[in-house]
Design a protein around this motif. Structure first.
Motif, mmCIF file in Angstrom:
data_model
loop_
_atom_site.group_PDB
_atom_site.id
_atom_site.type_symbol
_atom_site.label_atom_id
_atom_site.label_comp_id
_atom_site.label_asym_id
_atom_site.label_seq_id
_atom_site.Cartn_x
_atom_site.Cartn_y
_atom_site.Cartn_z
ATOM 1 N N ARG A 66 0.845 -1.191 0.000
ATOM 2 C CA ARG A 66 0.000 0.000 0.000
ATOM 3 C C ARG A 66 0.885 1.248 0.000
ATOM 4 N NH1 ARG A 66 -3.546 -0.895 4.317
ATOM 5 N NH2 ARG A 66 -4.981 -1.780 2.818
ATOM 6 N N LEU A 67 0.474 2.243 -0.742
ATOM 7 C CA LEU A 67 1.199 3.508 -0.728
ATOM 8 C C LEU A 67 0.967 4.205 0.604
ATOM 9 C CD1 LEU A 67 0.387 4.816 -4.311
ATOM 10 C CD2 LEU A 67 2.490 3.759 -3.523
ATOM 11 N N MET A 68 2.043 4.650 1.205
ATOM 12 C CA MET A 68 1.939 5.318 2.498
ATOM 13 C C MET A 68 1.589 6.782 2.293
ATOM 14 S SD MET A 68 2.326 3.121 4.649
ATOM 15 C CE MET A 68 3.276 2.424 5.918
ATOM 16 N N CYS A 69 0.749 7.251 3.155
ATOM 17 C CA CYS A 69 0.349 8.653 3.090
ATOM 18 C C CYS A 69 0.551 9.247 4.474
ATOM 19 C CB CYS A 69 -1.119 8.754 2.652
ATOM 20 S SG CYS A 69 -1.649 10.438 2.343
ATOM 21 N N THR A 70 1.793 9.512 4.811
ATOM 22 C CA THR A 70 2.084 10.025 6.144
ATOM 23 C C THR A 70 2.777 11.387 6.110
ATOM 24 O OG1 THR A 70 4.163 8.799 6.141
ATOM 25 C CG2 THR A 70 2.258 7.736 7.174
ATOM 26 N N ASP A 80 -7.680 10.717 4.148
ATOM 27 C CA ASP A 80 -8.942 10.071 4.505
ATOM 28 C C ASP A 80 -9.115 8.746 3.774
ATOM 29 O OD1 ASP A 80 -9.599 12.095 6.244
ATOM 30 O OD2 ASP A 80 -10.921 13.138 4.820
ATOM 31 N N ARG A 81 -8.764 8.737 2.493
ATOM 32 C CA ARG A 81 -8.870 7.508 1.711
ATOM 33 C C ARG A 81 -7.935 6.435 2.260
ATOM 34 N NH1 ARG A 81 -6.193 7.196 -3.388
ATOM 35 N NH2 ARG A 81 -6.245 4.998 -3.824
ATOM 36 N N TYR A 82 -6.734 6.836 2.651
ATOM 37 C CA TYR A 82 -5.772 5.902 3.222
ATOM 38 C C TYR A 82 -6.297 5.317 4.534
ATOM 39 C CZ TYR A 82 -1.514 4.264 5.470
ATOM 40 O OH TYR A 82 -0.587 3.497 6.120
ATOM 41 N N GLU A 83 -6.811 6.173 5.411
ATOM 42 C CA GLU A 83 -7.340 5.699 6.692
ATOM 43 C C GLU A 83 -8.558 4.798 6.492
ATOM 44 O OE1 GLU A 83 -8.027 9.041 9.211
ATOM 45 O OE2 GLU A 83 -5.900 9.543 9.343
ATOM 46 N N LYS A 84 -9.386 5.141 5.521
ATOM 47 C CA LYS A 84 -10.566 4.316 5.232
ATOM 48 C C LYS A 84 -10.147 2.925 4.754
ATOM 49 C CE LYS A 84 -14.797 4.314 2.506
ATOM 50 N NZ LYS A 84 -15.552 4.977 1.452
ATOM 51 N N SER A 85 -9.122 2.854 3.929
ATOM 52 C CA SER A 85 -8.664 1.547 3.453
ATOM 53 C C SER A 85 -8.058 0.730 4.598
ATOM 54 C CB SER A 85 -7.672 1.703 2.310
ATOM 55 O OG SER A 85 -6.450 2.226 2.776
ATOM 56 N N ILE A 86 -7.396 1.395 5.534
ATOM 57 C CA ILE A 86 -6.854 0.698 6.708
ATOM 58 C C ILE A 86 -7.990 0.120 7.548
ATOM 59 C CG2 ILE A 86 -5.629 1.028 8.903
ATOM 60 C CD1 ILE A 86 -3.738 0.958 6.585
#
Length: 129
Positions: A66-70, A80-86
Motif C-alpha cells: 500500500r502507498l503510504m500517506c504520512t 482520509d482515503r488511506y485511513e478508510k482503506s486501513i
C-alpha cells in the motif's frame, strides 16, 4: 463492500446463529438431531477455512504494498482515503478470523456432544450388565 466480503459476512452470521443454536438448552432428542444435522453440514462447509486464509493473505499483501500517506505532501482527501482503506482491511481481517474461530467452535461443540453421547451409551451398557 466486495462480493467475497459480503459472502464472508453472511457465513460468519450463519455460523454465529448455528453456535447459538447448539449452545441453547433443548430436549435430548431435539439436541441429538440438531447436532447430527450440523455435523453433516460441517464437512462441506470446511471451504471457509482456506477461503479465509486466502483472504487474510490478500489483506497482508495489500497492506505491504500500500502507498503510504504520512508526509505533508498528502492532501486531506488522500489521507482520509488511506485511513478508510486501513479500517476496511482491519474489518476484513476480523471477519476472516471470526469465520475460522466460529467454525472451530461449532466443530468442537459437535465433537464434545458426540463424545458425551458415546460415554452415556457405554455407561448404559455397564449398568445393564
Amino acid at each position: 463492500m466486495a462480493l467475497q466480503w459480503v459472502i464472508l459476512a453472511y457465513v460468519v452470521a450463519a455460523e454465529a446463529a448455528v453456535a447459538i443454536l447448539l449452545t441453547l438448552p433443548s430436549p435430548k432428542a431435539v439436541k441429538s438431531r440438531i447436532v447430527s444435522l450440523i455435523s453433516l453440514i460441517l464437512q462441506p462447509s470446511l471451504f471457509i477455512i482456506p477461503f479465509s486464509a486466502f483472504q487474510l493473505l490478500d489483506i497482508y499483501w495489500k497492506n505491504e504494498h500500500r502507498l503510504m500517506c504520512t508526509g505533508e505532501i498528502c492532501t486531506a482527501a488522500e489521507r482520509d482515503r488511506y485511513e478508510k482503506s486501513i479500517y476496511k482491511s482491519q474489518r476484513n481481517a476480523v471477519l476472516c478470523t471470526a469465520a475460522c474461530l466460529l467454525y472451530w467452535c461449532i466443530y468442537r461443540i459437535c465433537k464434545y456432544y458426540r463424545d458425551i453421547q458415546s460415554m452415556e451409551e457405554v455407561e448404559k451398557r455397564y449398568k445393564d450388565q
